[in-house]
Design a protein around this motif. Structure first.
Motif, PDB file in Angstrom:
ATOM      1  N   GLN A  49       2.493  -5.401   3.184  1.00 51.25           N
ATOM      2  CA  GLN A  49       1.919  -6.555   2.680  1.00 51.25           C
ATOM      3  C   GLN A  49       0.565  -6.752   2.984  1.00 51.25           C
ATOM      4  O   GLN A  49      -0.375  -6.980   2.185  1.00 51.25           O
ATOM      5  CB  GLN A  49       2.710  -7.882   2.878  1.00 51.25           C
ATOM      6  CG  GLN A  49       4.177  -7.877   2.093  1.00 51.25           C
ATOM      7  CD  GLN A  49       4.124  -7.875   0.854  1.00 51.25           C
ATOM      8  OE1 GLN A  49       3.324  -8.492   0.081  1.00 51.25           O
ATOM      9  NE2 GLN A  49       5.284  -7.199   0.368  1.00 51.25           N
ATOM     10  N   LEU A  50       0.246  -6.746   4.213  1.00 53.10           N
ATOM     11  CA  LEU A  50      -1.186  -6.919   4.349  1.00 53.10           C
ATOM     12  C   LEU A  50      -2.131  -5.777   3.962  1.00 53.10           C
ATOM     13  O   LEU A  50      -3.242  -5.792   3.721  1.00 53.10           O
ATOM     14  CB  LEU A  50      -1.377  -6.873   6.172  1.00 53.10           C
ATOM     15  CG  LEU A  50      -0.855  -7.989   7.023  1.00 53.10           C
ATOM     16  CD1 LEU A  50      -0.847  -7.960   8.497  1.00 53.10           C
ATOM     17  CD2 LEU A  50      -1.701  -9.291   6.192  1.00 53.10           C
ATOM     18  N   ALA A  51      -1.385  -4.442   4.000  1.00 51.64           N
ATOM     19  CA  ALA A  51      -2.206  -3.261   3.508  1.00 51.64           C
ATOM     20  C   ALA A  51      -2.463  -3.517   2.026  1.00 51.64           C
ATOM     21  O   ALA A  51      -3.556  -3.154   1.446  1.00 51.64           O
ATOM     22  CB  ALA A  51      -1.804  -2.044   3.824  1.00 51.64           C
ATOM     23  N   LEU A  52      -1.478  -4.008   1.170  1.00 49.82           N
ATOM     24  CA  LEU A  52      -1.606  -4.280  -0.103  1.00 49.82           C
ATOM     25  C   LEU A  52      -2.325  -5.211  -0.441  1.00 49.82           C
ATOM     26  O   LEU A  52      -3.539  -5.091  -1.475  1.00 49.82           O
ATOM     27  CB  LEU A  52      -0.070  -4.559  -0.857  1.00 49.82           C
ATOM     28  CG  LEU A  52       0.674  -3.336  -0.937  1.00 49.82           C
ATOM     29  CD1 LEU A  52       1.935  -4.188  -1.321  1.00 49.82           C
ATOM     30  CD2 LEU A  52       0.293  -2.268  -1.687  1.00 49.82           C
ATOM     31  N   PHE A  53      -2.427  -6.509   0.402  1.00 52.40           N
ATOM     32  CA  PHE A  53      -3.524  -7.586   0.130  1.00 52.40           C
ATOM     33  C   PHE A  53      -4.738  -7.178   0.273  1.00 52.40           C
ATOM     34  O   PHE A  53      -5.787  -7.379  -0.462  1.00 52.40           O
ATOM     35  CB  PHE A  53      -2.989  -8.719   1.030  1.00 52.40           C
ATOM     36  CG  PHE A  53      -3.918  -9.692   1.104  1.00 52.40           C
ATOM     37  CD1 PHE A  53      -3.928 -10.849   0.072  1.00 52.40           C
ATOM     38  CD2 PHE A  53      -4.933 -10.207   1.898  1.00 52.40           C
ATOM     39  CE1 PHE A  53      -4.728 -11.934  -0.054  1.00 52.40           C
ATOM     40  CE2 PHE A  53      -6.068 -11.201   1.924  1.00 52.40           C
ATOM     41  CZ  PHE A  53      -5.564 -12.056   0.831  1.00 52.40           C
ATOM     42  N   ALA A  54      -5.017  -6.155   1.686  1.00 50.88           N
ATOM     43  CA  ALA A  54      -6.176  -5.770   1.719  1.00 50.88           C
ATOM     44  C   ALA A  54      -6.881  -4.739   0.736  1.00 50.88           C
ATOM     45  O   ALA A  54      -8.056  -4.895   0.213  1.00 50.88           O
ATOM     46  CB  ALA A  54      -6.361  -4.776   3.053  1.00 50.88           C
ATOM     47  N   SER A  55      -6.017  -3.932   0.296  1.00 50.61           N
ATOM     48  CA  SER A  55      -6.622  -3.188  -0.936  1.00 50.61           C
ATOM     49  C   SER A  55      -6.945  -3.843  -2.252  1.00 50.61           C
ATOM     50  O   SER A  55      -7.999  -3.634  -2.934  1.00 50.61           O
ATOM     51  CB  SER A  55      -5.281  -2.049  -1.358  1.00 50.61           C
ATOM     52  OG  SER A  55      -5.132  -1.527  -0.311  1.00 50.61           O
TER      53      SER A  55
END
Length: 372
Positions: A49-55
């Motif tokens: 979720q954090l990686a998707l949010f950052a992307s």
């Protein structure tokens, strides 16, 4: 690697993809009871979720230019601010870089124009800030060597980046195309943020005991640019354009200083300075200053300014639609201030909407300014 780097975005996308694949691959092994299995599932889901949010956040920042650097994102920008000592010995304006216009067929300035990055220090306000200047091809052509040109200040929203006016909103390329098509006269564009004392949003107000932002835009900026470039010297030589916060600033500056700015265009503008965590206390109890920053009050209580205004909105997607219609009627009632508008059927508060409005705005501005 910088915040707007394609490498940073690619790494974030790769991390999100890797974590998603890892979650699918490892899930059967973690589908057991026990602290380690539960912690593993939580960790994988949270990391994905954090990686998707950052992307998504990095992609949105690249598209809309909200923040220029990591320091800008975390409110640690220190390389710009208010100069309180003296104007540098080499003058109030210094060219620090030149580059070609994006999309220009030729790198030669006489054929493709030129963009110059400049540093400006206000003689009166002592505000120091960078900007980009677009010089049309005609500026460098021998037959125009004695000609002066109209100029328009172009402002971002808050926080915004001046670079976005060049690369995302395509002001120089659009101006060059319109000029080549005969739809507008050659014009100098001075592109910058209204946030001249970052990270504070000054709303282009002369703050008591703080940044004198209105003085900078109304006096220091035209003086510095006119002293360095061949800008027309008559009162009809300058205009100002902006979106969102920059749009409010553009309308206010044209109304407050009609002898400086013969025209002001506010794209998706609002009509009263907000007070919030980004602005701080703009007025320090000065009721007159507060009133002057309210364009509704100004139209009702002050003499009608002899200037031309343009406002934009959309019927669906913009929160300022009803206020914009009301503002148009209020300006028309003055009998002196001219008002024009661009009203779209739909369009949100974003770059795509403003790109649709910019060609008409530049054409409108060109028709109201003159060089000599």
């Amino acid at each position: 690697m910088g915040l707007t780097s394609d490498k940073v975005l690619a790494l974030a996308v790769l991390a999100a993809t890797g974590l998603f694949v890892g979650t699918v691959w490892l899930w059967p092994r973690l589908a057991r009871r026990g602290l380690r299995a539960v912690a593993g599932r939580v960790g994988l889901l949270l990391g994905t979720q954090l990686a998707l949010f950052a992307s998504v956040g990095l992609l949105a920042n690249q598209a809309f230019g909200f923040y220029a650097s990591w320091a800008d994102l975390f409110g640690q920008e220190k390389d710009q601010g208010v100069v309180v000592d003296h104007v540098p010995a080499d003058g109030p304006l210094r060219v620090v870089e030149t580059r070609r216009v994006p999309g220009a067929a030729s790198a030669g300035p006489a054929r493709g124009g030129q963009i110059q990055k400049i540093d400006i220090v206000g003689r009166t306000s002592h505000i120091a800030t960078p900007a980009y200047v677009y010089l049309p091809p005609e500026y460098f052509q021998p037959e125009y060597r004695t000609r002066t040109f109209p100029a328009a200040v172009v402002l971002t929203g808050y926080p915004g980046t001046a670079q976005a006016l060049v690369d995302k909103l395509d002001y120089p390329r659009t101006a060059a195309l319109l000029t080549a098509q005969g739809r507008m006269e050659p014009m100098i564009l001075v592109m910058m943020r209204p946030t001249v004392a970052p990270p504070r949003d000054t709303e282009c107000v002369d703050i008591p005991g703080g940044p004198q932002t209105e003085t900078f835009f109304a006096s220091d900026l035209p003086e510095a640019v006119s002293g360095h470039y061949r800008v027309g010297g008559n009162p009809g030589s300058w205009g100002i354009i902006g979106d969102s916060t920059g749009g409010y600033c553009a309308l206010k500056l044209a109304m407050h200083h009609p002898r400086v700015y013969a025209a002001g265009a506010g794209l998706s503008a609002y009509y009263k300075a907000p007070i919030d965590a980004t602005t701080g206390d703009l007025f320090h109890g000065d009721e007159e200053l507060r009133n002057r920053a309210n364009l509704w009050w100004y139209l009702k209580h002050m003499p009608a300014p002899d200037t031309s205004l343009l406002v934009s909105s959309s019927k669906v997607g913009e929160s300022n639609y009803k206020d914009t219609l009301k503002f148009i009627e209020r300006v028309k009632a003055t009998g002196l201030t001219r008002i024009s508008s661009v009203i779209l059927e739909s369009g949100g508060h974003n770059f795509n909407t403003w790109r649709r409005e910019i060609p008409g705005t530049l054409e409108w501005m060109s028709g109201r300014l003159g060089g000599r």
